[in-house]
Write an enzyme that holds these catalytic residues in place. Structure first.
Site, short mmCIF file in Angstrom:
data_model
loop_
_atom_site.label_atom_id
_atom_site.label_comp_id
_atom_site.label_asym_id
_atom_site.label_seq_id
_atom_site.Cartn_x
_atom_site.Cartn_y
_atom_site.Cartn_z
N CYS A 186 0.83 -1.21 0.00
CA CYS A 186 0.00 0.00 0.00
C CYS A 186 0.86 1.26 0.00
O CYS A 186 1.34 1.69 1.04
CB CYS A 186 -0.93 -0.02 1.21
SG CYS A 186 -1.99 1.44 1.31
N CYS A 228 -0.48 4.13 2.06
CA CYS A 228 -0.25 4.04 3.51
C CYS A 228 1.23 4.30 3.85
O CYS A 228 1.52 4.95 4.85
CB CYS A 228 -0.58 2.64 4.05
SG CYS A 228 -1.97 1.83 3.31
N ASP A 229 2.13 3.73 3.09
CA ASP A 229 3.53 3.66 3.52
C ASP A 229 4.50 4.52 2.71
O ASP A 229 5.67 4.65 3.08
CB ASP A 229 4.02 2.20 3.48
CG ASP A 229 3.19 1.30 4.40
OD1 ASP A 229 2.71 1.81 5.43
OD2 ASP A 229 3.02 0.11 4.10
#
Ligand code: NDP
Length: 267
Positions: A92, A95-96
């Site tokens: 992701c 997200c990261d």
């Protein structure tokens, strides 16, 4: 639960760890006397009400059901992927991605997600190697063009990931193998993002619940209602477009309201 820092959930101005966010949500639901059973549902029977759900050997009957089993990211299946999970291996970029500022990373895949993730990562990263197993992308033309035009992205076709290499601190190299020539090469990167698709967790429902071609639950547009009256679906199990914690929470709220109205009408 498997994401590290969640930076885009409203109300957390400094971000929050995924498992911490889950723990807070659980506590909040406990305040309203929600009962939790932390076990796997192994079988369901939605042919008539009350609906039946088996939790291992125990039978539970329900007047309404909200399915929120999510979707699982697909992984390559090589052992080093597990070793460096959360230490450079991610599924992701949204997200990261921000943890890889000014660093070099690999993105794996040739679909729209891979294009979107590669493009998104150019905001933070120095260089992105986009690794695809064939010599053409399945992604839409417009998404491909955006990526191909970006000078930070180097596309590597006909290539698979052979091994992810690193040390205690995390990933520091990825070994790639050209599947036509069998030649290997190593690229020095600190991150590798898998963008090879998702699989919705719908296996146990498919006898009763209508799924789309990609096996996501079909809901009536603008609602969380499935084809079975009284069974609702929320979150990534019915959404392959947004796949965000906040949109999942939003459809969860819709499902709760719709289930409540359904129960008022059908005791
Ligand atoms: P897709 O299934 O479309 O693509 C998966 C990609 O990963 C393919 O290129 C596939 O290769 C590759 N792949 C699959 N398994 C492996 C493996 N084991 N090793 C190496 N490569 C592998 O998934 P997406 O998540 O990209 O997209 C899902 C859906 O969501 C699509 O309908 C897409 O259009 C949509 N979407 C739309 C977006 C938008 O419009 N903004 C953004 C993101 C997704 P191969 O091509 O060889 O099969």
């Amino acid at each position: 639960m498997i994401t590290s820092e969640v930076e885009n959930y409203p109300g957390f101005d400094h971000g929050i760890q995924g498992p911490d966010l889950m723990a807070i949500m659980r506590k909040q639901a406990e305040r309203f006397e929600t009962r939790f059973i932390t076990k796997n549902v192994t079988k369901v029977d939605f042919s008539k009400r009350p609906f039946k759900l088996w939790i291992e050997d125990e039978l539970i009957q329900a007047k309404a059901v909200i399915i929120a089993t999510g979707a699982s990211a697909k992984w390559l299946g090589i052992p080093s992927e597990q070793t460096f999970m959360g230490k450079g291996v991610s599924a992701c970029a949204t997200c990261d991605g921000a943890f890889f500022k000014k660093q070099d990373v690999v993105v794996v895949g040739g679909g729209d997600t891979a294009m979107e993730e590669a493009n998104f990562l150019t905001r933070f990263c120095n260089k992105i190697y986009l690794v695809h197993r064939r010599d053409e992308f399945r992604a839409s033309k417009i998404m491909q063009e955006r990526v191909l035009k970006n000078p930070k992205v180097e596309v590597i076709y006909d290539t698979k990931v052979d091994e992810i290499l690193g040390d205690m601190k995390g990933v520091n190299k990825v070994r790639l193998k050209n599947i036509k020539s069998n030649q290997t090469r190593e690229v020095s990167v600190t991150g590798i993002f898998m963008a090879i698709g998702h699989k919705p967790n719908t296996e146990i429902f498919k006898e009763f619940i209508k799924l789309d071609q990609a096996e996501y639950i079909q809901t009536k547009p603008g609602t969380t209602q499935t084809n079975v009256e009284g069974v609702f679906a929320a979150g990534d199990v019915q959404d392959h477009i947004y796949r965000q914690a906040v949109t999942a929470a939003g459809t969860g709220c819709m499902a709760a309201l719709e289930a409540e109205r359904f129960l008022e009408r059908n005791h």
